[in-house]
Design a protein around this motif. Structure first.
Motif, mmCIF file in Angstrom:
data_model
loop_
_atom_site.group_PDB
_atom_site.id
_atom_site.type_symbol
_atom_site.label_atom_id
_atom_site.label_comp_id
_atom_site.label_asym_id
_atom_site.label_seq_id
_atom_site.Cartn_x
_atom_site.Cartn_y
_atom_site.Cartn_z
ATOM 1 N N GLY A 32 45.988 40.680 57.451
ATOM 2 C CA GLY A 32 46.424 39.491 56.465
ATOM 3 C C GLY A 32 47.608 39.472 55.505
ATOM 4 N N ILE A 33 47.893 38.697 55.137
ATOM 5 C CA ILE A 33 48.877 38.516 53.726
ATOM 6 C C ILE A 33 48.268 37.662 52.710
ATOM 7 N N LEU A 34 48.647 38.093 51.411
ATOM 8 C CA LEU A 34 48.536 37.135 50.581
ATOM 9 C C LEU A 34 49.783 37.156 49.483
ATOM 10 N N THR A 35 49.689 36.337 48.641
ATOM 11 C CA THR A 35 50.982 36.427 47.867
ATOM 12 C C THR A 35 50.594 37.109 46.241
ATOM 13 N N LYS A 36 51.523 37.316 45.392
ATOM 14 C CA LYS A 36 51.173 37.898 44.161
ATOM 15 C C LYS A 36 50.302 36.957 43.292
ATOM 16 N N LEU A 37 50.545 35.881 43.392
ATOM 17 C CA LEU A 37 49.558 34.649 42.714
ATOM 18 C C LEU A 37 48.203 34.853 43.124
ATOM 19 N N ASN A 38 47.956 34.870 44.342
ATOM 20 C CA ASN A 38 46.484 35.268 44.841
ATOM 21 C C ASN A 38 46.008 36.581 44.149
ATOM 22 N N LEU A 39 46.731 37.716 44.373
ATOM 23 C CA LEU A 39 46.338 38.888 43.851
ATOM 24 C C LEU A 39 46.036 38.789 42.313
ATOM 25 N N MET A 40 46.819 38.181 41.955
ATOM 26 C CA MET A 40 46.770 37.978 40.318
ATOM 27 C C MET A 40 45.199 37.164 39.930
ATOM 28 N N GLU A 41 45.232 36.041 40.719
ATOM 29 C CA GLU A 41 43.947 35.465 40.524
ATOM 30 C C GLU A 41 42.802 36.452 40.728
ATOM 31 N N VAL A 42 42.650 37.221 41.701
ATOM 32 C CA VAL A 42 41.641 38.290 42.236
ATOM 33 C C VAL A 42 41.563 39.464 41.097
ATOM 34 N N TYR A 43 42.603 39.799 40.858
ATOM 35 C CA TYR A 43 42.628 40.815 39.511
ATOM 36 C C TYR A 43 41.999 40.547 38.325
ATOM 37 N N PHE A 44 42.307 39.161 37.897
ATOM 38 C CA PHE A 44 41.685 38.625 36.865
ATOM 39 C C PHE A 44 39.975 38.573 36.921
ATOM 40 N N ARG A 45 39.831 37.972 38.068
ATOM 41 C CA ARG A 45 38.420 37.704 38.401
ATOM 42 C C ARG A 45 37.349 39.288 38.316
ATOM 43 N N ILE A 46 37.937 40.146 38.919
ATOM 44 C CA ILE A 46 37.461 41.466 38.833
ATOM 45 C C ILE A 46 37.480 42.116 37.588
ATOM 46 N N LEU A 47 38.734 41.969 36.777
ATOM 47 C CA LEU A 47 38.889 42.509 35.485
ATOM 48 C C LEU A 47 37.649 41.910 34.561
ATOM 49 N N ARG A 48 37.635 40.412 34.807
ATOM 50 C CA ARG A 48 36.457 40.045 33.814
ATOM 51 C C ARG A 48 35.277 40.552 34.313
ATOM 52 N N VAL A 49 34.810 40.605 35.360
ATOM 53 C CA VAL A 49 33.430 40.891 35.801
ATOM 54 C C VAL A 49 33.095 42.313 35.836
ATOM 55 N N ARG A 50 34.231 43.141 36.348
ATOM 56 C CA ARG A 50 33.836 44.675 36.514
ATOM 57 C C ARG A 50 34.557 45.503 35.708
ATOM 58 N N GLY A 51 35.491 45.011 35.006
ATOM 59 C CA GLY A 51 36.529 45.899 34.312
ATOM 60 C C GLY A 51 37.790 46.272 34.504
ATOM 61 N N HIS A 52 38.528 46.923 33.792
ATOM 62 C CA HIS A 52 39.904 47.405 34.030
ATOM 63 C C HIS A 52 40.040 48.267 35.309
ATOM 64 N N ARG A 53 39.337 49.433 35.368
ATOM 65 C CA ARG A 53 39.289 50.331 36.443
ATOM 66 C C ARG A 53 39.022 49.719 37.894
ATOM 67 N N ALA A 54 37.969 49.004 37.975
ATOM 68 C CA ALA A 54 37.859 48.312 39.251
ATOM 69 C C ALA A 54 38.963 47.259 39.821
ATOM 70 N N ALA A 55 39.417 46.524 38.468
ATOM 71 C CA ALA A 55 40.546 45.877 38.765
ATOM 72 C C ALA A 55 41.848 46.311 39.271
#
Length: 143
Positions: free
Chosen positions: A48-71
């Motif tokens: 599949g594909i996704l945009t940078k906006l989607n990846l940004m949303e995912v990154y933020f969610r993982i950063l908030r829940v699991r921290g910088h390394r996981a994000a």
């Protein structure tokens, strides 16, 4: 007659390809990363594909829940799915968003409107579990 057969074969390939190829909404990526088995086949046995906006949303969610390394790991591994978009795509996506809001009373985010528009234009399914998009055409709704 040869041209007709060739076109049919090309259409078959397109249909086969599009059934194994999706636009990955942020919702779908997060569910997959959270271990939702209903999403596994869409990432393990398809592409599949996704945009940078989607990846940004995912990154933020993982950063908030699991921290910088996981994000950062998610950012690096999902960057291979990135697709770009131009000004015409932005225009089409925002017209679509307004149409959905006015006619169907469906209010989706800018990122979702962009992704849904890209999926529609590329004739691939928009993979999501977001209930706001559940009843739209061209959506592969998974929970």
């Amino acid at each position: 007659m040869t041209n007709k057969k060739k076109k049919t074969a090309e259409e078959e390939v397109q249909n086969r390809y599009s059934s194994l190829f999706f636009f990955y909404d942020s919702y779908a990526v997060i569910e997959y990363l959270n271990g939702n088995q209903n999403y596994r086949e869409y990432f393990d046995n398809a592409d599949g594909i996704l945009t940078k906006l989607n990846l940004m949303e995912v990154y933020f969610r993982i950063l908030r829940v699991r921290g910088h390394r996981a994000a950062k790991e998610v950012l690096d591994s999902f960057s291979r799915y990135l697709t770009d978009f131009d000004l015409l795509t932005i225009e089409g996506a925002m017209k679509l968003r307004l149409r959905l809001k006015n006619k169907k009373r469906v209010d989706i985010s800018y990122a979702d409107a962009l992704g849904y528009h890209i999926a529609t234009k590329q004739k691939i399914k928009f993979l999501t579990g977001d209930t706001a998009l559940k009843d739209l055409e061209n959506v592969e709704f998974v929970r």
